[in-house]
Design a protein around this motif. Structure first.
Motif, PDB file in Angstrom:
ATOM      1  N   THR A 357       0.854  -1.195   0.000  1.00 59.86           N
ATOM      2  CA  THR A 357       0.000   0.000   0.000  1.00 59.86           C
ATOM      3  C   THR A 357       0.881   1.232   0.000  1.00 59.86           C
ATOM      4  O   THR A 357       1.979   1.231   0.582  1.00 59.86           O
ATOM      5  CB  THR A 357      -0.920   0.029   1.234  1.00 59.86           C
ATOM      6  OG1 THR A 357      -0.129   0.021   2.416  1.00 59.86           O
ATOM      7  CG2 THR A 357      -1.871  -1.153   1.234  1.00 59.86           C
ATOM      8  N   ILE A 358       0.383   2.309  -0.639  1.00 58.97           N
ATOM      9  CA  ILE A 358       1.148   3.552  -0.758  1.00 58.97           C
ATOM     10  C   ILE A 358       0.346   4.663  -0.106  1.00 58.97           C
ATOM     11  O   ILE A 358      -0.821   4.878  -0.432  1.00 58.97           O
ATOM     12  CB  ILE A 358       1.446   3.893  -2.233  1.00 58.97           C
ATOM     13  CG1 ILE A 358       2.383   2.843  -2.833  1.00 58.97           C
ATOM     14  CG2 ILE A 358       2.113   5.255  -2.340  1.00 58.97           C
ATOM     15  CD1 ILE A 358       1.717   1.638  -3.408  1.00 58.97           C
ATOM     16  N   SER A 359       0.950   5.376   0.802  1.00 56.38           N
ATOM     17  CA  SER A 359       0.269   6.474   1.487  1.00 56.38           C
ATOM     18  C   SER A 359       0.470   7.768   0.722  1.00 56.38           C
ATOM     19  O   SER A 359       1.399   7.903  -0.074  1.00 56.38           O
ATOM     20  CB  SER A 359       0.808   6.623   2.914  1.00 56.38           C
ATOM     21  OG  SER A 359       2.177   6.993   2.883  1.00 56.38           O
ATOM     22  N   GLY A 360      -0.409   8.737   0.993  1.00 62.15           N
ATOM     23  CA  GLY A 360      -0.318  10.041   0.327  1.00 62.15           C
ATOM     24  C   GLY A 360      -1.046  10.029  -0.995  1.00 62.15           C
ATOM     25  O   GLY A 360      -0.786   9.186  -1.850  1.00 62.15           O
ATOM     26  N   GLN A 361      -1.987  10.964  -1.149  1.00 63.17           N
ATOM     27  CA  GLN A 361      -2.786  11.011  -2.374  1.00 63.17           C
ATOM     28  C   GLN A 361      -2.452  12.248  -3.187  1.00 63.17           C
ATOM     29  O   GLN A 361      -1.999  13.265  -2.663  1.00 63.17           O
ATOM     30  CB  GLN A 361      -4.281  11.002  -2.035  1.00 63.17           C
ATOM     31  CG  GLN A 361      -4.741   9.685  -1.435  1.00 63.17           C
ATOM     32  CD  GLN A 361      -6.245   9.627  -1.283  1.00 63.17           C
ATOM     33  OE1 GLN A 361      -6.898  10.639  -1.127  1.00 63.17           O
ATOM     34  NE2 GLN A 361      -6.805   8.430  -1.355  1.00 63.17           N
ATOM     35  N   GLY A 362      -2.709  12.152  -4.491  1.00 66.94           N
ATOM     36  CA  GLY A 362      -2.472  13.287  -5.376  1.00 66.94           C
ATOM     37  C   GLY A 362      -1.002  13.412  -5.741  1.00 66.94           C
ATOM     38  O   GLY A 362      -0.171  12.550  -5.447  1.00 66.94           O
ATOM     39  N   TYR A 363      -0.670  14.513  -6.421  1.00 61.13           N
ATOM     40  CA  TYR A 363       0.693  14.734  -6.895  1.00 61.13           C
ATOM     41  C   TYR A 363       1.571  15.294  -5.769  1.00 61.13           C
ATOM     42  O   TYR A 363       2.120  16.379  -5.870  1.00 61.13           O
ATOM     43  CB  TYR A 363       0.684  15.687  -8.094  1.00 61.13           C
ATOM     44  CG  TYR A 363       0.017  15.105  -9.314  1.00 61.13           C
ATOM     45  CD1 TYR A 363       0.019  13.739  -9.551  1.00 61.13           C
ATOM     46  CD2 TYR A 363      -0.622  15.925 -10.240  1.00 61.13           C
ATOM     47  CE1 TYR A 363      -0.587  13.202 -10.667  1.00 61.13           C
ATOM     48  CE2 TYR A 363      -1.226  15.403 -11.367  1.00 61.13           C
ATOM     49  CZ  TYR A 363      -1.213  14.034 -11.573  1.00 61.13           C
ATOM     50  OH  TYR A 363      -1.811  13.518 -12.682  1.00 61.13           O
ATOM     51  N   VAL A 364       1.638  14.527  -4.692  1.00 55.99           N
ATOM     52  CA  VAL A 364       2.463  14.923  -3.550  1.00 55.99           C
ATOM     53  C   VAL A 364       3.388  13.754  -3.237  1.00 55.99           C
ATOM     54  O   VAL A 364       2.939  12.620  -3.080  1.00 55.99           O
ATOM     55  CB  VAL A 364       1.602  15.249  -2.310  1.00 55.99           C
ATOM     56  CG1 VAL A 364       2.477  15.651  -1.151  1.00 55.99           C
ATOM     57  CG2 VAL A 364       0.619  16.363  -2.650  1.00 55.99           C
ATOM     58  N   ASN A 365       4.671  14.032  -3.136  1.00 49.78           N
ATOM     59  CA  ASN A 365       5.635  12.935  -2.981  1.00 49.78           C
ATOM     60  C   ASN A 365       5.970  12.598  -1.535  1.00 49.78           C
ATOM     61  O   ASN A 365       6.892  11.831  -1.272  1.00 49.78           O
ATOM     62  CB  ASN A 365       6.928  13.249  -3.749  1.00 49.78           C
ATOM     63  CG  ASN A 365       7.548  14.570  -3.305  1.00 49.78           C
ATOM     64  OD1 ASN A 365       7.157  15.122  -2.276  1.00 49.78           O
ATOM     65  ND2 ASN A 365       8.483  15.077  -4.091  1.00 49.78           N
ATOM     66  N   ASN A 366       5.235  13.170  -0.584  1.00 42.25           N
ATOM     67  CA  ASN A 366       5.520  12.869   0.817  1.00 42.25           C
ATOM     68  C   ASN A 366       4.653  11.709   1.291  1.00 42.25           C
ATOM     69  O   ASN A 366       3.721  11.863   2.068  1.00 42.25           O
ATOM     70  CB  ASN A 366       5.303  14.101   1.701  1.00 42.25           C
ATOM     71  CG  ASN A 366       3.901  14.669   1.562  1.00 42.25           C
ATOM     72  OD1 ASN A 366       3.184  14.307   0.637  1.00 42.25           O
ATOM     73  ND2 ASN A 366       3.523  15.525   2.483  1.00 42.25           N
ATOM     74  N   GLY A 367       4.951  10.530   0.786  1.00 42.60           N
ATOM     75  CA  GLY A 367       4.256   9.318   1.177  1.00 42.60           C
ATOM     76  C   GLY A 367       5.247   8.178   1.313  1.00 42.60           C
ATOM     77  O   GLY A 367       6.439   8.333   1.072  1.00 42.60           O
ATOM     78  N   THR A 368       4.753   7.011   1.687  1.00 41.42           N
ATOM     79  CA  THR A 368       5.622   5.845   1.867  1.00 41.42           C
ATOM     80  C   THR A 368       4.991   4.613   1.239  1.00 41.42           C
ATOM     81  O   THR A 368       3.776   4.569   0.996  1.00 41.42           O
ATOM     82  CB  THR A 368       5.872   5.574   3.367  1.00 41.42           C
ATOM     83  OG1 THR A 368       4.612   5.334   4.011  1.00 41.42           O
ATOM     84  CG2 THR A 368       6.565   6.752   4.030  1.00 41.42           C
TER      85      THR A 368
END
Length: 924
Positions: A357-368
């Motif tokens: 699973t990938i956290s953070g939605q939209g064109y934002v690269n601050n996810g994991t």
């Protein structure tokens, strides 16, 4: 010159051989000569969208002075002049003039704020003229021109592709479909409107690739132009508030005229006045019942609503639209960019070794990237690293992060942008890896094989990185990567992969498959032999990325508020059925039982069938512009007040037809903004809910104003009734001039304060008002006349007789002139004004305690109260003015009495509201 379009249709443009099409267009692959282009410019005109003819500014200005209420004000001013009150007659006319100018200025400012010319057509286009490529203004383009396209360009005209390399077109402005359409020279019909593989359309954008095309239609003849033309032909219907104010004006006119006639007859038959004197007396009663402050107060209430809505990111172009929002019963909402972010996001990865699973939605690269709720380092996970390598290498899109913008700039396609963001979340160093593994060759994506391949050098071998649709890619795979090992792919593997893909599809998610192989590298001479047939076989399957256009974070609460407010939301989108229903269910618009109707099904439905379907939970998918218009029209015939939202060209006809058209200010096309009544400057669906609340508040505040001004009509009329019933023995306790002091002087500012009242608690938990309900309803009339009016009449009458009692009544006859009479009428006037002070506070709410709202929270009302007391003091104590208004100085005990008057009236009303809340808890 003969029209070169006459012999062709859109279908012919797409299907006929290119040589025949060029012959019809009287052009060649090298383009037109400048001489021929000049001739065609004269014939077809500039390549631009023509706006509908703007209304005459003079007519727009004059309409503010000829409405029914404005005419009533002109007449009331004339009546005041006839009664001998020339100064006040002129004052009434000045109020009308000032109000008209103010209304025009407010609408002019709103129009200026939203007046933007078409910006979707590019400024310049690379066009071939006289055999040479030239940079020309897009407005100079003509049918038959040949031009180049590349990533980032807007398409300047409807055109047929002559050459294409990995070209992908973002057609969301026309179709609402999030995923770009792949285009190529070969004709394929595709699914839905605007899906022909070899045609591109004006107003769309090149997401990736390059192409060469020949213009087939320009300007208003393009599909873009046709939709704009359809929009401009729609006449905007009269707003519900305008209809209600017209009805109210007629009601007030009939009431005032009826009372005037009755008093005219009574003055002749009962008091035996001469006809002329009776006529002037009757005119005074008509003036008393005409609410001269209604029009300016309504206008200012609407203007204040516009200002408050602007602070909440909703720009309203027409004042009357504010109140119409409050009546909205149905919102027809587009999906892409309205309910969703229009930012494709990878949220899952399926590998043979597990699901991530990938956290953070939209064109934002601050996810994991996580697996089993644990953050994953791709360096220690060979399967994940291989997928990320393919996603990063097999990618032509870049994402630029500007410091001054919240949304990054995407140079390419949304799908590839989602992969770029995915690699960034993982910390994958794309640029460094590409230095060590340079791309040597690309086999572009095409809609036949639905795959894209890039070939990279890895030391003495080549990496063949492939991505594409699962159905087309999986059959090219003979092995699968599992925990870093490569083994033959089995039927069980294929079943598991397909089952996972179907499960994601039912949730409205889109999958993209990844595979690769490595082959020995013998040098650059080898590259020519690396073809689709030779390298896209015997591949190793790696996994799937699963992506979606995520809903806006604030949409969930906004949808919930709409449901609480009994407002139905209907999704109307060009996207697929599965995706549309998935999003609608996810954000709570509908339940899983909702019916999904496609555009083709809608075409087959009769009006009665559509009406029946619209009564239940319903979603519309794959719809065309004229079909959105049909949906809105049908809802209106069912008695619904419809707000239609959207941002694309395809939304414009529905926006124009709807009672309230709501366009997106950031992503919206100018055609949509032009057709809309309201523009959301933040593209936030939640702003619509805030705007609806403001609309409901405006209507509620107009009713509060009406209640406030009508309750003073009763104490204004009672003195004349006493005069008639006594056959003239009781001199008029209130003169016509003093009546106008209340109507145009002391009542105005507190009334405007009521127009600025904040929403009452629970206003968004009520159903939209019925079309059968009216501003002047039975409850308002009874409250104004039989409750507030009765109190004020009793107090003012007692005040009149109290002064006369001090002057010797009843032992002596009531005075009909002199200082004693003037003091009695002054006391009557003052009593009415102080009763209105209590009324201004009481009218702030229908059921809620004013103490709960905050006794001093509405500063404008208190400013109005201070003003009316000061105005009364000026009228009472200023020499010269006393003679004009028949006033006289009041004594200290008079003022003590007056200041006490509002307290019991306020407390009695608070007690009534408490009893109502106790008996009907839902009103609390």
């Amino acid at each position: 010159m003969k029209d070169i379009h006459a012999q062709n249709s859109k279908e012919n443009y797409a299907t006929e051989p290119i040589e025949q099409l060029l012959d019809h267009l009287k052009t060649t692959t090298a383009g037109l000569s400048q001489t021929e282009a000049t001739k065609r410019q004269a014939q077809y005109g500039p390549n631009m969208i023509h706006h509908s003819k703007q209304k005459s500014q003079i007519k727009a200005f004059l309409k503010n002075f000829i409405s029914l209420m404005a005419i009533l004000l002109w007449v009331s001013g004339l009546i005041a002049i006839f009664t001998g009150s020339v100064e006040l007659g002129i004052a009434i006319w000045l109020v009308n003039i000032i109000n008209g100018i103010f209304s025009f200025w407010q609408e002019h400012k709103a129009a200026k704020a939203t007046d933007s010319l078409m910006a979707m057509l590019p400024t310049y286009t690379q066009v071939f003229r006289d055999g040479e490529e030239q940079k020309l203004n897009a407005t100079d383009l003509v049918p038959g021109d040949v031009f180049n396209l590349q990533a980032g360009n807007s398409v300047p005209a409807d055109a047929r592709l002559l050459e294409a390399t990995s070209i992908q077109i973002d057609q969301s402005a026309l179709t609402g479909e999030t995923v770009p359409e792949s285009k190529n020279v070969k004709f394929l019909p595709g699914e839905g409107k605007f899906s022909e593989s070899n045609l591109v359309y004006a107003g769309t954008t090149v997401g990736a690739g390059t192409a060469k095309a020949v213009a087939i239609t320009t300007g208003m003849q393009t599909e873009f132009g046709k939709i704009a033309s359809l929009t401009q032909k729609q006449n905007k219907e009269t707003s519900p508030l305008q209809l209600e104010l017209n009805r109210l004006t007629k009601q007030i006119s009939l009431i005032a005229m009826g009372i005037g006639v009755a008093f005219f007859v009574a003055a002749i038959l009962v008091v035996h006045h001469p006809i002329a004197q009776s006529f002037i007396f009757a005119l005074g009663m008509i003036v008393a019942f005409i609410p001269e402050g209604l029009l300016p107060t309504v206008t200012l209430s609407l203007a204040q609503g516009v200002q408050r809505m602007a602070k909440k990111h909703a720009l309203v172009k027409d004042l009357n639209s504010v109140e119409t929002l409050g009546e909205t019963t149905v919102i027809c909402s587009d999906k892409t960019g309205t309910l969703t972010q229009n930012q494709m996001t990878v949220n899952n990865i399926w590998l043979a070794s597990g699901v991530y699973t990938i956290s953070g939605q939209g064109y934002v690269n601050n996810g994991t990237i996580q697996r089993k709720q644990q953050k994953v380092d791709y360096q220690t996970d060979p399967d994940l690293k291989q997928l990320l390598t393919i996603a990063a290498f097999n990618n032509d899109t870049t994402v630029e992060y500007a410091k001054d913008t919240k949304k990054p700039k995407i140079l390419g396609t949304p799908t590839e942008a989602a992969l770029v963001i995915l690699t960034q979340k993982a910390g994958f160093k794309t640029s460094e890896y590409l230095k060590d593994n340079p791309r040597l060759k690309e086999l572009p994506f095409d809609s036949d094989r639905k795959r894209m391949t890039t070939i990279h050098q890895q030391g003495k071998q080549l990496l063949v990185a492939v991505k594409g649709s699962l159905s087309d890619l999986l059959k090219q795979c003979s092995t699968i990567q599992d925990h870093g090992n490569i083994r033959p792919i089995t039927s069980a593997d294929q079943t598991a992969i397909n089952q996972a893909n179907r499960a994601y599809a039912t949730k409205g998610l889109r999958s993209l498959a990844f595979a690769y192989q490595t082959i020995p590298y013998s040098g650059k001479d080898q590259l020519d032999s690396l073809t689709i047939d030779s390298v896209e076989k015997n591949l190793t399957f790696v996994g799937l990325t699963v992506m979606a256009d995520p809903p806006r974070p604030e949409i969930y609460d906004a949808v919930k508020k709409c449901h609480n407010a009994k407002i139905k939301i209907i999704m109307v989108t060009g996207d697929s059925e599965i995706t549309a229903k998935s999003i609608a269910v996810k954000i709570g618009i509908t339940s899983d039982k909702a019916r999904v109707v496609t555009g083709s099904e809608l075409d087959q439905m009769s009006t009665d069938e559509l009406k029946q379907a619209l009564k239940g939970e319903i979603i519309f998918a794959r719809v065309a512009p004229e079909q959105k218009y049909k949906i809105v029209s049908t809802l209106q015939t069912m008695g619904q007040i419809v707000a239609s939202t959207g941002d694309g060209v395809n939304d414009a006809p529905a926006l124009k037809k709807a009672n309230i058209g709501v366009a997106m200010g950031v992503t919206g096309t100018d055609v949509a903004k032009d057709a809309a009544d309201m523009i959301l400057t933040d593209d936030n669906f939640a702003s619509i809910v805030a705007a609806i609340e403001e609309g409901r508040t405006v209507y509620s505040n107009i009713q509060k104003f009406l209640l406030y001004i009508f309750n003073s009509n009763v104490p204004e009329a009672i003195p004349s009734v006493l005069f008639l019933l006594s056959r003239g023995l009781i001199p008029l306790p209130l003169t016509v001039l003093q009546i106008l002091v209340v109507d145009l002087g002391t009542d105005m500012l507190p009334a405007l304060g009521l127009g600025a009242e904040q929403p009452e608690p629970g206003i968004m938990n009520q159903a939209p008002r019925s079309r059968n309900s009216h501003l002047l309803d039975k409850h308002l009339i009874l409250t104004a006349f039989a409750w507030y009016g009765a109190f004020a009449s009793l107090v003012s009458t007692l005040a009149y007789f109290f002064v006369n009692f001090e002057n010797g009544w009843p032992a002596q006859h009531l005075l009909s002139s002199g200082i004693g009479y003037n003091r009695a009428t002054t006391m009557t006037l003052a009593a009415i004004i102080f009763c209105q002070i209590a009324a201004a506070l009481n009218c702030r709410s229908k059921y809620t305690s004013v103490l709960k709202l905050g006794l001093f929270s509405n500063h404008r009302i208190w400013a109005g109260i201070v003003f009316e007391v000061l105005l009364l003091a000026i009228l009472v104590y200023t020499p010269g003015i006393q003679e004009v208004f028949n006033t006289a100085p009041l004594q200290v005990r008079d003022w003590i009495f007056l200041f006490i008057v509002p307290i019991p009236i306020f407390l009695i009303e608070e007690l009534r509201k408490l009893i109502v809340r106790y008996r009907h808890p839902q009103t609390a």
